[in-house]
Scaffold this motif. Structure first.
Motif, PDB file in Angstrom:
ATOM      1  N   LYS A  59       0.833  -1.207   0.000  1.00  0.00           N
ATOM      2  CA  LYS A  59       0.000   0.000   0.000  1.00  0.00           C
ATOM      3  C   LYS A  59       0.869   1.260   0.000  1.00  0.00           C
ATOM      4  O   LYS A  59       0.562   2.247  -0.677  1.00  0.00           O
ATOM      5  CB  LYS A  59      -0.922  -0.008   1.218  1.00  0.00           C
ATOM      6  N   HIS A  60       1.964   1.202   0.758  1.00  0.00           N
ATOM      7  CA  HIS A  60       2.873   2.356   0.837  1.00  0.00           C
ATOM      8  C   HIS A  60       3.497   2.675  -0.519  1.00  0.00           C
ATOM      9  O   HIS A  60       3.658   3.852  -0.876  1.00  0.00           O
ATOM     10  CB  HIS A  60       3.970   2.076   1.866  1.00  0.00           C
ATOM     11  N   ARG A  61       3.860   1.656  -1.271  1.00  0.00           N
ATOM     12  CA  ARG A  61       4.521   1.865  -2.568  1.00  0.00           C
ATOM     13  C   ARG A  61       3.667   2.675  -3.528  1.00  0.00           C
ATOM     14  O   ARG A  61       4.173   3.332  -4.440  1.00  0.00           O
ATOM     15  CB  ARG A  61       4.876   0.520  -3.187  1.00  0.00           C
ATOM     16  N   ARG A  62       2.359   2.641  -3.325  1.00  0.00           N
ATOM     17  CA  ARG A  62       1.462   3.400  -4.197  1.00  0.00           C
ATOM     18  C   ARG A  62       1.674   4.900  -4.059  1.00  0.00           C
ATOM     19  O   ARG A  62       1.338   5.664  -4.957  1.00  0.00           O
ATOM     20  CB  ARG A  62       0.005   3.039  -3.893  1.00  0.00           C
ATOM     21  N   LEU A  63       2.210   5.330  -2.914  1.00  0.00           N
ATOM     22  CA  LEU A  63       2.524   6.752  -2.735  1.00  0.00           C
ATOM     23  C   LEU A  63       3.601   7.184  -3.718  1.00  0.00           C
ATOM     24  O   LEU A  63       3.606   8.317  -4.196  1.00  0.00           O
ATOM     25  CB  LEU A  63       2.990   7.011  -1.300  1.00  0.00           C
ATOM     26  N   HIS A  64       4.533   6.279  -4.015  1.00  0.00           N
ATOM     27  CA  HIS A  64       5.617   6.584  -4.946  1.00  0.00           C
ATOM     28  C   HIS A  64       5.202   6.376  -6.404  1.00  0.00           C
ATOM     29  O   HIS A  64       5.582   7.157  -7.276  1.00  0.00           O
ATOM     30  CB  HIS A  64       6.836   5.710  -4.635  1.00  0.00           C
ATOM     31  N   SER A  65       4.416   5.336  -6.644  1.00  0.00           N
ATOM     32  CA  SER A  65       4.045   5.003  -8.025  1.00  0.00           C
ATOM     33  C   SER A  65       2.860   5.818  -8.526  1.00  0.00           C
ATOM     34  O   SER A  65       2.661   5.969  -9.736  1.00  0.00           O
ATOM     35  CB  SER A  65       3.707   3.515  -8.130  1.00  0.00           C
ATOM     36  N   GLY A  66       2.062   6.323  -7.572  1.00  0.00           N
ATOM     37  CA  GLY A  66       0.870   7.060  -7.969  1.00  0.00           C
ATOM     38  C   GLY A  66      -0.298   6.152  -8.303  1.00  0.00           C
ATOM     39  O   GLY A  66      -1.357   6.618  -8.730  1.00  0.00           O
ATOM     40  N   GLU A  67      -0.127   4.847  -8.100  1.00  0.00           N
ATOM     41  CA  GLU A  67      -1.187   3.894  -8.406  1.00  0.00           C
ATOM     42  C   GLU A  67      -2.389   4.113  -7.486  1.00  0.00           C
ATOM     43  O   GLU A  67      -2.243   4.243  -6.270  1.00  0.00           O
ATOM     44  CB  GLU A  67      -0.671   2.466  -8.243  1.00  0.00           C
ATOM     45  N   LYS A  68      -3.577   4.158  -8.078  1.00  0.00           N
ATOM     46  CA  LYS A  68      -4.816   4.308  -7.310  1.00  0.00           C
ATOM     47  C   LYS A  68      -5.835   3.313  -7.849  1.00  0.00           C
ATOM     48  O   LYS A  68      -6.650   3.634  -8.719  1.00  0.00           O
ATOM     49  CB  LYS A  68      -5.337   5.738  -7.430  1.00  0.00           C
ATOM     50  N   PRO A  69      -5.806   2.080  -7.329  1.00  0.00           N
ATOM     51  CA  PRO A  69      -6.621   1.012  -7.911  1.00  0.00           C
ATOM     52  C   PRO A  69      -8.105   1.057  -7.569  1.00  0.00           C
ATOM     53  O   PRO A  69      -8.900   0.354  -8.193  1.00  0.00           O
ATOM     54  CB  PRO A  69      -5.980  -0.251  -7.336  1.00  0.00           C
ATOM     55  N   TYR A  70      -8.487   1.875  -6.595  1.00  0.00           N
ATOM     56  CA  TYR A  70      -9.882   1.877  -6.155  1.00  0.00           C
ATOM     57  C   TYR A  70     -10.582   3.131  -6.662  1.00  0.00           C
ATOM     58  O   TYR A  70     -10.228   4.256  -6.297  1.00  0.00           O
ATOM     59  CB  TYR A  70      -9.960   1.805  -4.625  1.00  0.00           C
ATOM     60  N   GLY A  71     -11.578   2.932  -7.539  1.00  0.00           N
ATOM     61  CA  GLY A  71     -12.267   4.055  -8.159  1.00  0.00           C
ATOM     62  C   GLY A  71     -13.704   4.185  -7.706  1.00  0.00           C
ATOM     63  O   GLY A  71     -14.400   3.180  -7.493  1.00  0.00           O
ATOM     64  N   CYS A  72     -14.163   5.424  -7.559  1.00  0.00           N
ATOM     65  CA  CYS A  72     -15.555   5.692  -7.200  1.00  0.00           C
ATOM     66  C   CYS A  72     -16.433   5.504  -8.440  1.00  0.00           C
ATOM     67  O   CYS A  72     -16.169   6.099  -9.483  1.00  0.00           O
ATOM     68  CB  CYS A  72     -15.690   7.112  -6.658  1.00  0.00           C
ATOM     69  N   SER A  73     -17.472   4.701  -8.312  1.00  0.00           N
ATOM     70  CA  SER A  73     -18.341   4.411  -9.461  1.00  0.00           C
ATOM     71  C   SER A  73     -19.230   5.595  -9.822  1.00  0.00           C
ATOM     72  O   SER A  73     -19.806   5.636 -10.908  1.00  0.00           O
ATOM     73  CB  SER A  73     -19.224   3.194  -9.155  1.00  0.00           C
ATOM     74  N   THR A  74     -19.327   6.585  -8.929  1.00  0.00           N
ATOM     75  CA  THR A  74     -20.191   7.748  -9.175  1.00  0.00           C
ATOM     76  C   THR A  74     -19.454   8.873  -9.892  1.00  0.00           C
ATOM     77  O   THR A  74     -19.926   9.408 -10.888  1.00  0.00           O
ATOM     78  CB  THR A  74     -20.779   8.274  -7.851  1.00  0.00           C
ATOM     79  N   CYS A  75     -18.278   9.245  -9.376  1.00  0.00           N
ATOM     80  CA  CYS A  75     -17.574  10.405  -9.948  1.00  0.00           C
ATOM     81  C   CYS A  75     -16.239  10.059 -10.589  1.00  0.00           C
ATOM     82  O   CYS A  75     -15.616  10.903 -11.223  1.00  0.00           O
ATOM     83  CB  CYS A  75     -17.346  11.459  -8.867  1.00  0.00           C
ATOM     84  N   GLY A  76     -15.785   8.816 -10.411  1.00  0.00           N
ATOM     85  CA  GLY A  76     -14.540   8.401 -11.042  1.00  0.00           C
ATOM     86  C   GLY A  76     -13.283   8.706 -10.248  1.00  0.00           C
ATOM     87  O   GLY A  76     -12.178   8.324 -10.650  1.00  0.00           O
ATOM     88  N   LYS A  77     -13.405   9.412  -9.126  1.00  0.00           N
ATOM     89  CA  LYS A  77     -12.228   9.716  -8.316  1.00  0.00           C
ATOM     90  C   LYS A  77     -11.593   8.434  -7.820  1.00  0.00           C
ATOM     91  O   LYS A  77     -12.284   7.492  -7.440  1.00  0.00           O
ATOM     92  CB  LYS A  77     -12.613  10.608  -7.125  1.00  0.00           C
ATOM     93  N   ARG A  78     -10.255   8.394  -7.817  1.00  0.00           N
ATOM     94  CA  ARG A  78      -9.551   7.163  -7.498  1.00  0.00           C
ATOM     95  C   ARG A  78      -8.737   7.317  -6.216  1.00  0.00           C
ATOM     96  O   ARG A  78      -8.328   8.415  -5.839  1.00  0.00           O
ATOM     97  CB  ARG A  78      -8.660   6.731  -8.656  1.00  0.00           C
ATOM     98  N   PHE A  79      -8.498   6.184  -5.567  1.00  0.00           N
ATOM     99  CA  PHE A  79      -7.842   6.163  -4.270  1.00  0.00           C
ATOM    100  C   PHE A  79      -6.805   5.048  -4.206  1.00  0.00           C
ATOM    101  O   PHE A  79      -6.968   3.994  -4.833  1.00  0.00           O
ATOM    102  CB  PHE A  79      -8.871   5.974  -3.150  1.00  0.00           C
ATOM    103  N   ALA A  80      -5.768   5.302  -3.422  1.00  0.00           N
ATOM    104  CA  ALA A  80      -4.708   4.304  -3.248  1.00  0.00           C
ATOM    105  C   ALA A  80      -5.133   3.210  -2.288  1.00  0.00           C
ATOM    106  O   ALA A  80      -4.669   2.070  -2.373  1.00  0.00           O
ATOM    107  CB  ALA A  80      -3.436   4.976  -2.738  1.00  0.00           C
ATOM    108  N   ARG A  81      -6.052   3.541  -1.360  1.00  0.00           N
ATOM    109  CA  ARG A  81      -6.509   2.581  -0.361  1.00  0.00           C
ATOM    110  C   ARG A  81      -8.017   2.406  -0.442  1.00  0.00           C
ATOM    111  O   ARG A  81      -8.750   3.362  -0.710  1.00  0.00           O
ATOM    112  CB  ARG A  81      -6.128   3.049   1.050  1.00  0.00           C
ATOM    113  N   LEU A  82      -8.468   1.210  -0.149  1.00  0.00           N
ATOM    114  CA  LEU A  82      -9.898   0.926  -0.147  1.00  0.00           C
ATOM    115  C   LEU A  82     -10.602   1.744   0.931  1.00  0.00           C
ATOM    116  O   LEU A  82     -11.730   2.216   0.730  1.00  0.00           O
ATOM    117  CB  LEU A  82     -10.130  -0.563   0.097  1.00  0.00           C
TER     118      LEU A  82
END
Length: 319
Positions: A59-82
């Protein structure tokens, strides 16, 4: 189903010899023991931060990679953590189940209500070790500490402008992109900041809950009222690192520093913004508190002189 239930009822045979807590699987006990030993075997190859579990490192590595695998189905905003997605989802719901017993204001999250209630109780549990200023949120304290260190960790990639807060950088970047995502539902006027939209909505609703007792000016946030009141009291708790003069707000430091480099001799003693002419300064001063502003008996030049700044650092601004 019976097999699944049996898994829950299985005896917890692996017990921690330090605290007595028990688990069904030996690997869970092994992970738990790190709480007592302090062992953190999983190390980030980029910043050397270490973790007890592989999942925490992932989960921490996503801070460096910018990966945000969890997306909001309403507005599309993405998050690194569930967990970030779950916290975000109530934004789209009109339901506000958490209500303040003092003023009746509703909130979508219990944590927001907890922070809000500190406005009524006066509780400020997070205190700056440098100046003693208290805050209702830990994040506000972290941002405030940059005013002492001079650090501006959030930098615009286009123009190099630095900011103390990430949200300030995001708002600034919209000056480059032209984006104005905060739109008034009544008149369609758009803004780069949500706070600007809330203040604008007062013109439609007339609701500005925080009112100055001296001049009657209304504000949407208690912090803005607090800053405004310094116009009347003359309180300038933030020192200038250049000339030693005082400023009303830490956010005014950068604009004040431009006074010493831009060649604009007329600077506002409340916010530090500089102007080419006395007329422009007079017009600007009215924006702080309308025509009801108290007269400035002491000039900012005298402030700077008392601190040992050169006599010609500022022009006289009692206008």
């Amino acid at each position: 189903m019976e097999d699944h239930t049996a898994g829950h009822n299985k005896e917890k045979r692996y017990e921690c010899d330090v605290c007595g807590k028990a688990w069904q699987q030996p690997y869970l006990l092994k992970i738990h023991r790190r709480v007592h030993t302090g062992e953190r075997p999983y190390v980030c190859s980029i910043c050397d931060k270490s973790f007890m579990r592989t999942q925490e490192l992932k989960k921490h590595r996503r801070l460096h990679s910018g990966e945000k695998p969890y997306g909001c189905s309403t507005c599309g905003k993405r998050f690194a953590r569930l967990s970030g997605l779950w916290v975000h989802r109530p934004v789209h719901s009109s339901e506000r189940p958490y209500t303040c017993s003092d003023c009746g204001k509703g909130f979508k999250l219990s944590t927001d209500l907890k922070v809000h209630r500190r406005l009524h109780t006066g509780e400020r549990p997070y205190t700056c070790s440098d100046c003693g200023k208290g805050f209702t949120r830990s994040t506000s304290l972290l941002e405030h500490r940059h005013t002492h260190t001079g650090e501006r960790p959030y930098t615009c990639s286009q123009c190099g402008e630095g900011y103390i807060r990430a949200k300030s950088l995001r708002a600034h970047q919209r000056t480059h992109t032209g984006e104005r995502p905060f739109i008034c539902a009544k008149c369609g006027k758009s803004y780069t900041r949500s706070t600007s939209l809330r203040e604008h909505q007062c013109t439609h609703t007339g609701e500005c809950p925080y009112t100055c007792a001296q001049c009657g000016k209304g504000f949407t946030r208690s912090t803005r009222l607090l800053s405004h009141q310094r116009v009347h009291t003359g309180d300038r708790p933030v020192p200038s690192t250049v000339c030693g003069g005082g400023l009303a707000m830490a956010s005014h430091v950068l604009s004040h520093q431009r006074v010493h480099t831009s060649g604009q001799p007329y600077d506002c003693p409340y916010c530090g913004e500089a102007f080419d002419s006395s007329r422009e300064l007079r017009q600007h001063r009215r924006a702080h508190a309308g025509e009801q502003m108290l007269p400035l008996q002491q000039t900012f030049q005298e402030h700077a002189g008392a601190a040992g700044a050169p006599a010609d650092t500022h022009q006289r601004v009692t206008l």
